[in-house]
Enzyme design. Structure first.
Site, PDB file in Angstrom:
ATOM      1  CD  GLU A 194      -3.144   0.821   2.080  1.00  0.00           C
ATOM      2  OE1 GLU A 194      -2.907   0.157   3.093  1.00  0.00           O
ATOM      3  OE2 GLU A 194      -4.059   1.652   1.985  1.00  0.00           O
ATOM      4  CG  ASP A 195       1.610   2.932   3.211  1.00  0.00           C
ATOM      5  OD1 ASP A 195       0.614   3.279   2.555  1.00  0.00           O
ATOM      6  OD2 ASP A 195       1.590   2.730   4.440  1.00  0.00           O
TER       7      ASP A 195
END
Ligand code: MN
Length: 716
Positions: free
Chosen positions: A76-77
């Site tokens: 996600e990051d």
């Protein structure tokens, strides 16, 4: 900040054979890809996955979980692709990381009570592996611990409320009470800071007021155990603030009215020691009735084991005491996951590859839970749910039965939405109305003003609500249609007898007529005409003496009269959907027989005529008047059907044919045959049969007759 070496030591302490290589590799990778990122606290981002991994190690989870914890935010990051994770760390780690990522993308905008349960169930249902949930809990715990760095107070409150509503109850159900307590207390602090401070103040005051009470009790217990030669560790603490506040709230008590807010825990070396310790405690301090629970003999479904009792301690103050073994205490750290996290040296691949196989194991290992269904009900985690959880575009969760479709969803929102729904977007893409919804789907219903439900929907909807609303709509439509039709029919018939329909309906005589037919309103009477329950002529007869109307029966062939007679006996063999007691006739063109697919037509004046669906006449008729009908399975009636037999002429042919037909239980209503010059005989029979199966038996019997060639049913 926790260091990776602390985590690895923690793992190896519990399991010397643990293969920590994957943890090391995950750490290095995570450090690389998160490099340069920071948390709101200003710390390097890596501190977060490290803390999460640390919590997972505290929960006694396996190396795969810890590695996945270190990697839980990389998809996600960071720029890391799913493929990279899979290639570097294998399917197991990949699946878990992917599962966590999927859950992170869910945004709950509302967390009312009613919703919370659905969301909790949905989270559990969406996680293909329970470790996904455990990582999510660890993630949330660390995020809560660093919540103070969020600048926006509303956001802090919202996150705290969500934690309290969703994550703390999940931790509790999974039996990881220490996480539940921490989540609750931190949430409490942000949601209701005034009350949090108040309770903190009370507890501190109580602590000084009682002047070392906890120490006193601890020392006494240790002394009692030592006397009995029982090795024991005693811990004492105030209950957590949130549970104290809940007690005050639910029992409407002031702080000083509360009892057993102090809890002690005795850690023993064996199960027998636990029961011995309990006996000693009870003989020294008077137990409070009904406050004793044996979760050792009868473990909670989430694997929790302990003895719980409440006693009047020194100074007659009520205290709660929990007694359990060290092993039980370890289990409580990982809750339901303990079942496999503790299998030393054994990889959990074999167990966890299978979705939720772990719960099966638990069921099998729970001797005290006799009924697996009852067990599942008790845990209230519907892991094999007959339900799916889907979102409205606003993020509201709706619980639907498995197999439910966008139409069900539309009716769940509102009857009007259901009635006018013409399409659905699932996750932003157009989906057919009979698409089966999956957990996590975001469903947007497209409605078109003036659109109506379709009868076909009944073939795929799953909810009672949708089904009954669709039926209701059809019924109303059919009544409206019948009323128009009935009115038309009455007007026409009335004209024949020089009567004025409108005058009649306004005259006083109408009440008598209504009463005569047993209807309350004119609308009902007219609808009954439309349905074919009564004929307009019957109404006319109530107005004009009978003799003047007697010219009904039209002359016809003997065959038609015969068939007509059979038909006049009210056919109970056909059901008109949604209506009882309707005049039903069979079309002479096709002579439908049970077993044939059929369709009904509302005729002008004679109720419903039943045709085979493929009948040429039926296909030509006005679709507006079509009505679904079906065979009434229970009814045994005889139906006329025409057959054509082609054979070579010979002596006694007709007699043989007739005999073979009647032998099968079919009646001959009419017969005629013609012989051509080439000695080919065409015989036509009208016979009565019960259904298509019966007909086939008859046809087979005819075919056995000597010199018979082709035999076929005549329709149309
Ligand atoms: Mn995270």
């Amino acid at each position: 900040m926790i260091r990776i070496n602390d985590i690895i030591e923690n793992i190896q302490e519990k399991n010397r054979d643990a293969d920590v290589d994957i943890v090391n590799r995950a750490y290095i990778f995570s450090a690389q890809v998160h490099a340069g990122q920071t948390r709101l606290s200003g710390e390097p981002y890596l501190s977060h996955p490290l803390e999460v991994a640390g919590i997972l190690a505290d929960m006694n989870l396996d190396v795969v979980s810890v590695a996945a914890g270190l990697l839980h935010d990389v998809i996600e990051d960071t720029d890391t692709t799913e493929e990279t994770i899979r290639e570097m760390f294998g399917d197991e780690v990949f699946n878990i990381v992917q599962g966590v990522t999927k859950l992170s993308k869910l945004a709950f905008t509302s967390s009312e009570d009613r919703q919370a349960e659905s969301i909790r169930k949905m989270l559990l249902a969406m996680a293909s592996d329970i470790r996904v949930i455990l990582i999510k809990l660890a993630d949330r715990l660390h995020n809560m611990k660093t919540l103070r760095y969020h600048k926006n107070e509303d956001k802090r409150k919202r996150i705290a409320q969500e934690t309290l509503d969703i994550y703390a109850p999940i931790a509790s159900r999974l039996g990881i009470y220490w996480i539940k307590r921490e989540l609750e207390d931190i949430s409490f602090k942000y949601i209701d800071p005034d009350n949090f401070d108040r309770i903190q103040y009370f507890v501190e005051k109580d602590m000084t007021g009682r002047g070392g009470y906890i120490e006193e009790v601890r020392a006494k217990i240790s002394e009692l155990m030592a006397k009995a030669n029982l090795k024991c560790e005693v811990l004492g603490r105030y209950k957590h603030f949130y549970s104290i506040s809940q007690k005050m709230y639910t029992q409407s008590l002031d702080f000083d009215e509360l009892y057993d807010i102090i809890a002690f825990r005795l850690l023993m070396h064996s199960q027998a020691d636990c029961y011995n310790a309990l006996g000693i405690i009870h003989s020294h301090w008077k137990p409070i009735d009904r406050k004793f629970k044996d979760y050792i003999g009868r473990p909670k479904p989430n694997m929790y084991q302990s003895l719980h009792t409440s006693v009047f301690g020194p100074g007659d103050q009520r205290i709660e005491i929990q007694i359990r073994t060290y092993a039980m205490d370890e289990v409580a750290k990982s809750g339901i996951a303990a079942h496999w996290s503790y299998k030393e040296g054994k990889t959990i691949d074999d167990i966890s590859n299978q979705k939720f196989a772990w719960i099966q194991n638990i069921i099998e290992n729970q001797e005290n839970t006799k009924d697996p269904n009852e067990f599942l009900e008790n845990v209230k985690i519907d892991l094999f749910p007959d339900e799916v959880y889907v979102f409205t575009p606003n993020g509201e969760v709706k619980t639907m039965p498995k197999g439910a479709t966008p139409v069900d969803f539309a009716y769940m929102i509102h009857t009007e939405v259901g009635n006018t729904c013409t399409g659905a977007k699932v996750n932003g893409v157009m989906a057919p109305l009979k698409y089966q919804l999956k957990t996590g789907d975001v469903v947007k219903i497209i409605t078109t003003k003036g659109h109506h439900p379709s009868r076909d929907w009944l073939n795929f909807v799953k909810t009672v609500k949708a089904r009954s609303r669709i039926r209701q709509w059809i019924k109303i439509q059919e009544k409206a249609r019948s009323m128009t039709l009935g009115r038309e029919m009455c007007e026409k018939e009335f004209r024949k007898y020089k009567l004025n329909y409108n005058d009649l309906t306004k005259s006083e005589g109408i009440d008598e007529i209504l009463e005569n037919f047993g209807y309350q309103t004119l609308d009902d009477l007219v609808a009954a005409v439309g349905y074919g329950k009564i004929t307009p002529l019957q109404i006319v007869r109530k107005i004009i003496p009978k003799t003047e109307t007697e010219e009904d029966e039209k002359p016809g062939s003997i065959l038609n009269r015969l068939i007509g007679r059979v038909r006049k006996k009210k056919p109970g063999g056909v059901l008109v959907r949604g209506m009882d007691d309707i005049l039903v006739k069979f079309g002479k063109c096709c002579n439908a027989v049970p077993g044939d697919p059929i369709i009904g037509y509302i005729t002008r004046g004679y109720g419903v005529t039943v045709h085979k669906v493929d009948c040429v006449n039926a296909l030509k008729m006005n679709p507006e008047r079509r009505i679904a009908v079906e065979w009434n399975q229970g009814e045994k009636e005889k139906y006329p059907v025409r057959i054509h037999v082609q054979s070579h002429d010979r002596v006694g042919l007709l007699a043989d044919l007739a005999m073979n037909i009647t032998k099968c239980g079919a009646n001959i209503l009419a017969a005629n045959s013609e012989t051509k010059e080439n000695k080919i005989v065409n015989s036509f029979f009208t016979i009565t049969v019960e259904d298509t199966r019966h007909l086939n038996v008859v046809i087979a019997a005819i075919k056995k007759v000597k010199m018979v060639g082709e035999v076929r049913r005549i329709t149309g």
